[in-house]
Design an enzyme around this catalytic site. Structure first.
Site, short mmCIF file in Angstrom:
data_model
loop_
_atom_site.label_atom_id
_atom_site.label_comp_id
_atom_site.label_asym_id
_atom_site.label_seq_id
_atom_site.Cartn_x
_atom_site.Cartn_y
_atom_site.Cartn_z
N ASP A 443 0.84 -1.19 0.00
CA ASP A 443 0.00 0.00 0.00
C ASP A 443 0.88 1.25 0.00
O ASP A 443 2.08 1.19 0.34
CB ASP A 443 -0.90 -0.02 1.24
CG ASP A 443 -2.11 0.88 1.10
OD1 ASP A 443 -2.30 1.50 0.04
OD2 ASP A 443 -2.89 0.96 2.08
N GLU A 446 3.06 4.55 -4.28
CA GLU A 446 3.19 5.32 -5.54
C GLU A 446 4.57 5.94 -5.74
O GLU A 446 4.92 6.11 -6.92
CB GLU A 446 2.09 6.40 -5.58
CG GLU A 446 0.70 5.88 -5.73
CD GLU A 446 0.18 5.17 -4.49
OE1 GLU A 446 -0.62 4.24 -4.64
OE2 GLU A 446 0.60 5.54 -3.37
N ASP A 522 -8.80 3.10 -3.00
CA ASP A 522 -9.88 3.63 -2.15
C ASP A 522 -11.08 4.09 -2.98
O ASP A 522 -11.36 5.28 -3.11
CB ASP A 522 -9.34 4.79 -1.31
CG ASP A 522 -8.20 4.37 -0.42
OD1 ASP A 522 -8.01 3.16 -0.22
OD2 ASP A 522 -7.48 5.25 0.07
#
Length: 786
Positions: A443, A446, A522
């Site tokens: 998670d 990026e 999300d």
């Protein structure tokens, strides 16, 4: 100083948030200063185009075409794909390609074309290069699929990395797909799409772009054929798409257009042509076979940000067991860490985590751990100390570790573009395995660094190894998560050599499938979020990432019972079937939505468990062929325009058609059918395609249709494998593939092929073998004969 950023800083500090808010303000200004000092200033630029052809140099598979101001290298690969690169760019180095890339096809020859141009004739396409540098891809019959106009570069007068732009034309009837995970797809409408992996910082809906996982990969489907084009550069960029119009203006077709603009990197691309199945097979040959998940990972996963203790995990698992609901995995989010520090455990909330994991595993439930890349920068933190000793963290222009802000607070970030750092990080998963975790969920990779203003990531001036070439975050950003996945996958292969690693990642790039899958991120709770969930899975599959799925129920908010159930029913037919929610969102256990929803959710869960052998077979086929589990309706008939424009229905493998309910209050829905006979899998009602039909969609189920003649491996009542055979139409045959898999390990099971034939009033099922035909070794259940 930007006044708007100053206002944002004051508002964050004055909002009464936790100390994290003040840290994000400091980090934002620090990033601003680093980039101001470390990035080259954009000064005068010089525009350049290729010019005219000056000469050629033939080579295996193609050759080099020299223009007055550039040169173009063309290579036809043995697998049928074609590479071309400008200004001396070759296929390597590349983060996308598996290994060193394919060998050239010695049969492809560079030869003169009309008007001073050149062409390379390959088995599946002809590439024609004009004397001014336009590159045209045609079918073997001469029909144009794509025409790249001469590119344009803008280069700093004083030297340095330049930017470039490539405009292209496609057929008027062509439709665009791909570009990674896009919430407004799977068909990409007219608009601008950014190629920069981005955490939107909030729950997203269909209009939000970009998201976590972008790829410069387009799949273009037209009457004349399907092709994939991949611009192999990792820099920030944009793609502007405009679909064509047939009969526009004075009766002439208007071509579709694509414009790719990149802030840097080489101008090079790969193109593959053929049927959708052939194109995805070629893509997998280029970028690597999809990782094969263990069988348990194809079951049902339950997750939540907020499982705050061992007692809560036990309560959830007991709730599934008491109600007879299948459950295969429980995911622990960052709240199980000690103060959010990666590779730690909160010993007060989870004092006996290995014992819990072992108890759950005995009941068939695995534990999956979230793993974030950020490492809290504090003395005494074992991971920070170890990484500092290994010189593992991203640095700035003054050779200082770059600091950002994550859930753990002030943090540093490993430089996964260095092989030595990947090896160090991979060894850290030994701690996770020791705690009993069987899978891993990457998670915030990026990478995300929380920000009061500006981009929520590392400074663009941050320095990266880039496999020894050296560079900055402008080039490394989009492949950061891909390299993190590589580190984990390779580390787990060494730590547990007998088991298939299971990991999925929020971010990534072309080639992510080699190491695992992804999920939606999300996604917003609501009917638009439900529709976006399907768009993401379909679009990612067409980019070569077959294993993905959404947060069932949406990440934020509290779904209505109807919305939750419809999302749950869709999730039961997607590769990654996982409920998940935010700390502040409503519960996601099926029994929280009332007795009626619970019973309907039970049916969906039991059907997923029954179809597990089919999902396992699809996973093996994806690994061997690149074909996604979830496929658009046009997969087998891309020339059917009605199917090309259908986005609310999908094929699960070759045998099933799934029509989820994506609107509130619906108890029936229209379904577009491909050619052939289709059976409702509940009522066995027969429908004939092609065409549109209206089918019943009560709250208890979503429409699922089986193709006539399909042979599906399913789980029988005794837990063993059986064949579910849907009767072929009279005068027709059907077939299906089965891959019997023990559930884990690296053995390559044989692909078994079964054929169903009508013989009078009977249906006969046989297994095709190299030495002839034989009867099936599994029980057969015949359906579709009333």
């Amino acid at each position: 100083m930007d006044g708007r950023d100053l206002v944002r800083s004051v508002s964050v500090v004055g909002s009464g948030r936790a100390a994290l808010g003040l840290r994000t303000v400091r980090a934002s200004w620090r990033r601003r200063r680093l980039d101001a000092a470390g990035l080259p200033r954009r000064g005068p630029e010089r525009a350049r185009v290729p010019g005219q052809v000056q000469g050629v140099e033939p080579a295996p598979g193609g050759g080099l075409i020299r223009f007055s101001r550039s040169e173009l290298r063309i290579v036809v690969a043995a697998n049928g794909a074609v590479f071309w690169g400008w200004d001396g760019a070759g296929p390597q180095p590349s983060y996308a390609l598996a290994g060193s890339g394919p060998e050239p096809d010695p049969r492809a020859v560079l030869e003169p074309d009309k008007d001073g141009g050149w062409r390379v004739v390959a088995e599946r396409m002809t590439v024609v290069v004009s004397r001014h540098g336009a590159v045209q891809v045609c079918t073997p019959g001469g029909v144009m699929l794509r025409r790249d106009l001469p590119p344009r570069w803008w280069e700093p007068v004083g030297g340095g990395a330049g930017r470039w732009m490539q405009r292209s034309e496609v057929a008027a009837d062509a439709r665009f797909f791909g570009l990674g995970g896009r919430s407004s797809g799977p068909r990409l409408r007219n608009g601008r799409y950014r190629l920069w992996n981005t955490d939107p910082g909030r729950a997203f809906g269909p209009g939000d772009d970009p998201l976590y996982l972008t790829m410069p990969v387009q799949l273009v489907v037209a009457d004349a054929g399907t092709h994939v084009v991949f611009h192999d550069t990792t820099w920030d960029g944009t793609v502007v798409l405009r679909e064509g119009e047939e009969g526009a203006g004075s009766g002439h077709d208007r071509a579709g257009h694509c414009e790719v603009r990149m802030d840097g990197g080489p101008l090079r691309c790969w193109v593959a042509v053929g049927t959708p199945a052939r194109v995805l097979h070629t893509w997998a040959a280029l970028t690597g076979a999809p990782a094969l998940p263990p069988a348990w990972a194809l079951g049902h996963h339950h997750a939540r940000w907020g499982f705050g203790s061992e007692q809560e995990v036990r309560r959830i698992v007991a709730g599934y067991q008491e109600r007879g609901l299948p459950l295969d995995a429980v995911h622990l989010d960052i709240d199980h860490y000690d103060e959010h520090r990666v590779f730690t455990v909160d010993q007060e909330r989870f004092p006996k985590l290995p014992v819990l994991a072992e108890e759950l595993r005995r009941d068939g439930v695995r534990l999956v751990s979230v793993v974030d890349p950020a490492v809290r920068a504090e003395p005494g933190n074992a991971v920070y100390e170890s990484g500092s000793a290994a010189d593992a963290f991203v640095r700035d222009g003054q050779d200082r570790p770059v600091r950002g802000v994550a859930w753990a607070g002030e943090s540093v970030f490993p430089d996964f573009t260095h092989a030595r750092v990947r090896a160090w990080w991979g060894r850290l998963y030994e701690e996770r395995l020791g705690q009993g975790f069987a899978g891993f969920w990457h998670d915030l990779n990026e990478p995300t660094s929380f920000s009061a203003f500006g981009e929520p990531t590392l400074p663009r001036s941050a320095r990266h190894a880039l496999e020894g070439r050296g560079g900055d975050h402008r080039e490394a950003h989009n492949v950061y998560a891909l390299c993190m996945a590589q580190a984990a996958y390779e580390g787990l292969r060494e730590l547990v050599p007998g088991e298939r690693p299971f990991l999925f990642s929020r971010s990534g790039w072309a080639g992510l499938q080699r190491y695992g899958g992804t999920w939606s991120g999300d996604v917003a709770t609501g009917w638009p979020g439900l529709r976006a969930s399907l768009s993401l899975v379909l679009g990612l599959g067409l980019c070569g990432v077959p294993y993905s799925g959404p947060d069932v129920g949406g990440f934020d908010g509290s779904p209505s019972p109807e919305l939750y159930l419809r999302w749950f029913q869709l999730g039961a037919y997607l590769p990654l079937f996982r409920t998940h929610a935010s700390l502040r969102a409503g519960r996601r256990e099926p029994w929280e939505f009332g007795a009626e929803v619970l019973e309907h959710a039970r049916v969906a869960l039991l059907e997923r468990r029954r179809l597990l052998p089919y999902f396992v077979t699809l996973a093996h086929l994806a690994r061997r062929t690149g074909a996604p589990y979830v496929r658009p309706l046009w997969w087998g008939a891309p020339e059917d325009r009605a199917l090309r424009d259908c986005e609310d229905t999908f094929l699960l493998g070759d045998g099933l058609l799934v029509a989820p309910v994506l609107e509130p209050g619906a108890d029936r829905r229209a379904v577009q059918l491909p050619r052939g006979r289709w059976y409702d899998t509940v009522t066995e009602q027969v429908y004939e395609g092609p065409g549109q039909v209206v089918v019943e969609a009560p709250l208890s189920r979503i429409p699922v249709l089986a193709r006539a003649g399909a042979v599906l491996p399913v789980r029988g009542a005794d837990g063993g494998l059986e064949l579910e055979v849907w009767a072929p139409a009279r005068g027709r045959t059907g077939s299906g593939l089965v891959v019997p898999d023990p559930g884990d390990g690296w053995d390559e099971p044989e692909i078994e092929r079964y054929v169903a034939r009508r013989q009078g009033g009977r249906v006969v099922v046989t297994r095709d073998r190299e030495d002839g035909v034989a009867g099936p070794p599994y029980p057969v259940r015949l359906r579709g004969l009333g």
